[in-house]
Motif scaffolding. Structure first.
Motif, short mmCIF file in Angstrom:
data_model
loop_
_atom_site.label_atom_id
_atom_site.label_comp_id
_atom_site.label_asym_id
_atom_site.label_seq_id
_atom_site.Cartn_x
_atom_site.Cartn_y
_atom_site.Cartn_z
N ILE A 1 0.88 -1.18 0.00
CA ILE A 1 0.00 0.00 0.00
C ILE A 1 0.91 1.22 0.00
CG2 ILE A 1 -1.85 1.19 1.22
CD1 ILE A 1 -2.58 -1.54 2.49
N PHE A 2 1.02 1.89 -1.14
CA PHE A 2 2.10 2.87 -1.28
C PHE A 2 1.71 3.98 -2.25
CE2 PHE A 2 2.62 -0.39 -4.46
CZ PHE A 2 3.13 0.25 -5.59
N ASP A 3 2.41 5.11 -2.10
CA ASP A 3 2.28 6.25 -3.02
C ASP A 3 0.85 6.79 -3.09
OD1 ASP A 3 4.96 5.96 -3.50
OD2 ASP A 3 4.75 5.15 -5.53
N ASN A 4 0.10 6.66 -2.01
CA ASN A 4 -1.23 7.27 -1.96
C ASN A 4 -1.13 8.71 -1.46
OD1 ASN A 4 -3.10 4.90 -2.63
ND2 ASN A 4 -1.75 4.04 -1.06
N LEU A 5 -2.08 9.57 -1.85
CA LEU A 5 -1.99 11.00 -1.60
C LEU A 5 -2.35 11.39 -0.17
CD1 LEU A 5 -3.58 12.31 -4.93
CD2 LEU A 5 -1.15 12.03 -4.37
N ASP A 6 -2.91 10.45 0.59
CA ASP A 6 -3.21 10.69 2.01
C ASP A 6 -2.71 9.46 2.75
OD1 ASP A 6 -4.34 11.40 4.51
OD2 ASP A 6 -5.94 12.52 3.52
N SER A 7 -3.50 8.92 3.66
CA SER A 7 -3.05 7.79 4.47
C SER A 7 -3.07 6.48 3.68
CB SER A 7 -3.92 7.67 5.71
OG SER A 7 -5.29 7.66 5.38
N GLY A 8 -2.26 5.52 4.16
CA GLY A 8 -2.27 4.21 3.54
C GLY A 8 -3.53 3.44 3.89
N VAL A 9 -3.82 3.31 5.20
CA VAL A 9 -5.01 2.61 5.68
C VAL A 9 -5.67 3.47 6.75
CG1 VAL A 9 -5.92 0.56 6.83
CG2 VAL A 9 -3.98 0.34 5.26
N LYS A 10 -6.99 3.63 6.62
CA LYS A 10 -7.76 4.37 7.62
C LYS A 10 -8.93 3.50 8.06
CE LYS A 10 -10.36 8.64 8.40
NZ LYS A 10 -10.85 9.90 7.80
#
Length: 356
Positions: free
Chosen positions: A243-252
């Motif tokens: 889970i990578f390079d996302n613009l906010d959190s990885g997991v919420k």
């Protein structure tokens, strides 16, 4: 002592559809060993009545947008195939929105060529699974799904209820809605690439008997990688993913159900690696590599119980683990190093296992 975490996590629950393959009659045409069927023609094969439609039809259909067979669209094949049947889709681009409401297996071509691409019309989902009966099970494998940019459809892949498996596929969202939205049923996402959504996977299952299994996927370049909504009561297993390079959190996670994060690589996200927010309970974060995120490694801003243990939490720009004063989840045996917001490890924090 540094932890060694595995990059792969064996699937926890996989139960794929067991479909009986019944060959066509002596006069049936065939393509590549699969019988084909003229749309609307009678067939000696029949489907069961267990999943919704009781209409008779062929157990196997080949769809080829560029070939000589009668089926040029996947939707037409879904209408005609018998309950429990198999649709084999030859490589090519299919400009359509698919609705599934019966137990079937859709297999994209694995041979040479550009693969199978399903490109949804504007403001329509790529695929919606919405059966009448909760026991209906559809499996889709080796297909590329593309939503239109800025489409207002709920999601590219939209699952309402039933049992649904998506594997070895590519889901490209609209940028403003989830790439995959799960609002009911039991769902297995395995070995997919999921990107370009407001959320890569958005889980909003209000029933406590629902479950989601998110296993061995690459989830990247969304706003949030995986988001478990505050109204969700399902148990969610997130294991073995990158889970990578996302613009906010990885997991919420804000849901009431149990969220288990095991053996993931959660890295290079522009927010926190993991946020346990609001109503998150019974959370388990174990054997993950949570690294190089621009926020905290793990953030617990409101309330959560559960355990954060045996993780590598390294090189995040915020704190390794942010816990609001007064909250006491179990935090033990994590390897913590080079996080920008961490103060020197106190005896109290060391005793509680928050750092070493």
């Amino acid at each position: 002592m540094r932890l060694t975490t595995s990059n792969h996590f064996a699937p926890i629950a996989a139960g794929l559809l067991a479909a009986s393959i019944v060959t066509g009659g002596a006069n049936a045409q065939s393509l590549g060993g699969f019988p084909i069927h003229e749309p609307g023609a009678p067939s000696s094969s029949s489907g069961s009545t267990s999943g919704g439609s009781s209409k008779k039809g062929p157990m196997q259909i080949i769809v080829d947008a560029n070939g000589p067979g009668p089926y040029k669209t996947i939707s037409q094949a879904i209408d005609d195939v018998a309950e429990g049947g198999v649709i084999y889709v030859m490589h090519g681009r299919y400009n359509e929105s698919i609705t599934l409401d019966k137990s079937i297996f859709i297999q994209g071509d694995r041979g040479p060529g550009s693969g199978v691409e399903i490109s949804a019309p504007m403001n329509a989902p790529c695929l919606r699974f919405s059966p009448e009966q909760g026991t209906t099970h559809a499996v889709v494998a080796n297909v590329q799904f593309k939503a239109r940019i800025n489409s207002s459809a709920n999601a590219c892949i939209d699952v309402d209820q039933g049992v649904f498996t998506l594997k070895e596929s590519d889901v490209l969202g609209s940028g403003i809605r989830p790439a995959v939205r799960i609002s009911g049923g039991t769902v297995m996402l395995e070995k997919n690439r999921i990107s370009a959504g407001s959320e890569g996977v958005f889980v909003a299952q209000p029933h406590s008997l629902s479950q989601s299994f998110i296993i061995d996927n690459k989830i990247l370049q969304n706003k949030v990688g995986v988001d478990i909504a505050s109204g969700s009561r399902a148990d969610v297993v997130i294991a073995g993913n990158e889970i990578f390079d996302n613009l906010d959190s990885g997991v919420k996670s804000s849901g009431y159900g149990a969220a288990k994060l095991i053996g993931n690589k959660i890295r290079n996200n522009q927010g926190a690696g993991v946020i346990l927010d609001k109503y998150a309970e019974l959370s388990l974060i174990r054997y993950n590599e949570i690294a190089q995120n621009q926020g905290d490694g793990v953030a617990i801003p409101f309330g959560a119980n559960g355990a954060i243990e045996d993780n590598d939490i390294v090189g995040n720009e915020g704190l390794s683990i942010f816990i609001r004063e007064g909250l006491e989840p179990k935090v033990t045996n994590n390897f913590i190093e080079n996080n920008g917001g961490d103060r020197p490890c106190s005896k109290r924090d060391r005793r509680k296992g928050r750092c070493k």
